[in-house]
Every structure is written in structure tokens, then in C-alpha cells.
Design an enzyme around this catalytic site. Structure first.
Site, short mmCIF file in Angstrom:
data_model
loop_
_atom_site.label_atom_id
_atom_site.label_comp_id
_atom_site.label_asym_id
_atom_site.label_seq_id
_atom_site.Cartn_x
_atom_site.Cartn_y
_atom_site.Cartn_z
N GLU A 93 -8.45 3.11 3.19
CA GLU A 93 -7.86 3.26 4.53
C GLU A 93 -8.87 3.49 5.53
O GLU A 93 -8.44 3.34 6.86
CB GLU A 93 -6.87 4.16 4.45
CG GLU A 93 -5.69 3.90 3.49
CD GLU A 93 -4.88 2.95 4.02
OE1 GLU A 93 -4.87 2.43 5.08
OE2 GLU A 93 -3.77 2.74 3.17
N HIS A 135 0.95 -1.16 -0.05
CA HIS A 135 0.00 0.02 0.14
C HIS A 135 0.84 1.22 0.14
O HIS A 135 0.27 2.39 -0.01
CB HIS A 135 -0.93 -0.03 1.04
CG HIS A 135 -0.51 0.00 2.52
ND1 HIS A 135 0.03 1.17 3.01
CD2 HIS A 135 -0.35 -0.91 3.48
CE1 HIS A 135 0.55 0.90 4.34
NE2 HIS A 135 0.47 -0.31 4.44
N ASP A 139 -7.46 9.05 0.59
CA ASP A 139 -7.10 8.09 1.82
C ASP A 139 -7.58 8.82 2.92
O ASP A 139 -7.14 10.06 3.25
CB ASP A 139 -5.57 7.90 1.71
CG ASP A 139 -4.82 7.19 2.71
OD1 ASP A 139 -5.39 7.23 3.71
OD2 ASP A 139 -4.26 6.35 2.30
#
Length: 284
Positions: free
Chosen positions: A252, A120, A207
């Protein structure tokens, strides 16, 4: 659990309230995968490659169908599938693809440079064709992302080797210091103008750790000093005004680390702003 939390927080009804017809296609399921031998260190390489293929297929099908897909997922490695699908569709349409990457991290490592081996931390490098990450796209019709069309916004945690690679790659990196000095609007507006001038599709990859952990605690990679509530909403409102967004990631979110659903609720509010939710109609 992140997608489930966003569903519980009311993402679909929030979009329907803005007049959109919304279809929840359910969770993507990867196919059978094998362990892959990778030069360097890339944890769960085979599994992530399988996820990338599955997300790419689902995303491309949604784009072919004329939809604007919103990808809800776990870690930001998911974007290797979602953005790859958008890049393939852009090529089909003979257009470019621009990416607005809202994140605390640049995610431009490779298996050879990553201190942790966490994939990631590698998706932007993979999408831009940096060597060492071809395993992610094994067996796929490959589409590459032009690094000069990647705009990273809100960055505040970059490894030293990664910093050098970003400079070589031509990525547009706007860190939090520049945002502190100049504010959101003067920095986002030229990006949107560039996308419109090029006639590009626009993928927005959000994110959770882009946001300050004081307002968005539900993330496993907290980095202090992120975007405020109003800064984040202003970005979404400017995206809404532009009408340029053609696909989106929500990455996330970890509900186990959240506080009574605060982060999930905030993400739903932000997405609603991107899709037109207003406090009051503005007069041009």
C-alpha cells in the site's frame, strides 16, 4: 511506484548492512488475463487473478530456493499471491502457516458484501476459503489458510457485515483499543509463542495504513489512530528476536502521497529492525 520508492529508499543496502545476501528479482509481471464474471462486485477481477498467479509462482520459487521473500507491492490484494505461495510451501514442508496481519483493515469482505467492490478489501477472506472468491485462484494448485492461524493486529476500520464474518471465521483480531489498553508486548508475545509451539512458518503482512498517518502519510487509505513509531519498531524487534519470520509483504505504499519519502524511509527502517538492526546489543 511503491516498489521503486522502496528501492530508492535503500531497502537492499539496509538489509546487506545486517549481513544478508540480497537478490532483487525485479518486478513480477502478470500473464494475459480475461475479464471474469463474478457473482457480486469485484473490480478488475480478471487482472487481479492474473497478478495472484504470477506472484504465487514467483514467491513459491523463492521459497523453494531457500530464500526469505519480501514482496513489495501496491494494494493489499497482492497478499493473495504471496500468502498463497507461503501456504503451498508450508504444505510441502508438512508444516502450518501462521500470518501476522498488520493493517488498519480486516480485509475480510467478499464480492457479495463489499460496499466498494475493491478486491484489496477481500484477501484474507479469499485465502481462508470464504465462498465467492474462488475466481482469484482459478487454474492454481489451491492451498487454504487456517483462519485460526491468522492474527490481525492494529485493526481500526471494519464494516458491520465484515465484523460478523470475522467472528464466525475464528480470526484472531486485536484492534487498536486492545493495544491502547494493554500495550504491544503482552499482545504480540503470545502470538509468537503460538507460532513457535506449532512449528509454523510465519508470514508478516505489513500494510502502510497500519501505521499512524502522522508518521506514514504515503498511503491512499489513511485511518487515524494507527501504530506509533515505537510500537511499530517494537513489533519488528520482537519478530527479529523470535527468528520466526519466513516471508513478508510491504503493501500500500503510494509515493505520490508521501512527503519527501518519509513513509518509504520508515518502512526500510522497520524492515531493517525485523532483520536484526539494533541500537545496542541487549544482555540476556
Amino acid at each position: 511506484m511503491g516498489p521503486a520508492a522502496l528501492r530508492t529508499a535503500g531497502l537492499q543496502p539496509a538489509l546487506e548492512a545486517e549481513g544478508y545476501r540480497v537478490r532483487d528479482t525485479g518486478d513480477v509481471v502478470p500473464g494475459i488475463f480475461d475479464d471474469l464474471t463474478v457473482e457480486g462486485h469485484a473490480r478488475h477481477a480478471g487482472e487481479i487473478a492474473a497478478w495472484t498467479r504470477a506472484i504465487d509462482v514467483a514467491g513459491y520459487a523463492a521459497l523453494v530456493d531457500g530464500a526469505l521473500p519480501i514482496f513489495m507491492g501496491g494494494d493489499h490484494a497482492m497478499s493473495m499471491g504471496s500468502i498463497h505461495a507461503a501456504a503451498r510451501w508450508a504444505e510441502h514442508e508438512a508444516r502450518g502457516l501462521s500470518v501476522l496481519w498488520l493493517d488498519a483493515h480486516a480485509d475480510f469482505n467478499t464480492p457479495q458484501t463489499s460496499p466498494s467492490g475493491n478486491v484489496h478489501g477481500m484477501p484474507v477472506a479469499a485465502l481462508c476459503g470464504v465462498p465467492g472468491l474462488g475466481f482469484v485462484f482459478q487454474g492454481m494448485e489451491r492451498a487454504r489458510l487456517d483462519p485460526t492461524r491468522v492474527h490481525q493486529f492494529g485493526i481500526r476500520s471494519v464494516d458491520s457485515i465484515e465484523r460478523e464474518a470475522l467472528a464466525r471465521g475464528g480470526i484472531d483480531v486485536i484492534d487498536m483499543r486492545r493495544i491502547d489498553e494493554h500495550g504491544v508486548r503482552p499482545l504480540i508475545a503470545p502470538i509468537l509463542d503460538d507460532v513457535a509451539r506449532r512449528g509454523d512458518l510465519l508470514h508478516v503482512s505489513l500494510d502502510v495504513d497500519f501505521l499512524d498517518p502522522a508518521i506514514a502519510p504515503g498511503v491512499g487509505t489513511q485511518v487515524p489512530g494507527g501504530a506509533t513509531y515505537r510500537e511499530a519498531h517494537l513489533i519488528m524487534e520482537m519478530l527479529s528476536d523470535s527468528g520466526l519470520t519466513t516471508s513478508m509483504d510491504l503493501a500500500e505504499l503510494n509515493p505520490f502521497l508521501d512527503e519527501r519519502g518519509r513513509t518509504a524511509d520508515l518502512l526500510v527502517d522497520l524492515v531493517a529492525s525485523l532483520f536484526g538492526k539494533k541500537i545496542i546489543d541487549r544482555v540476556a
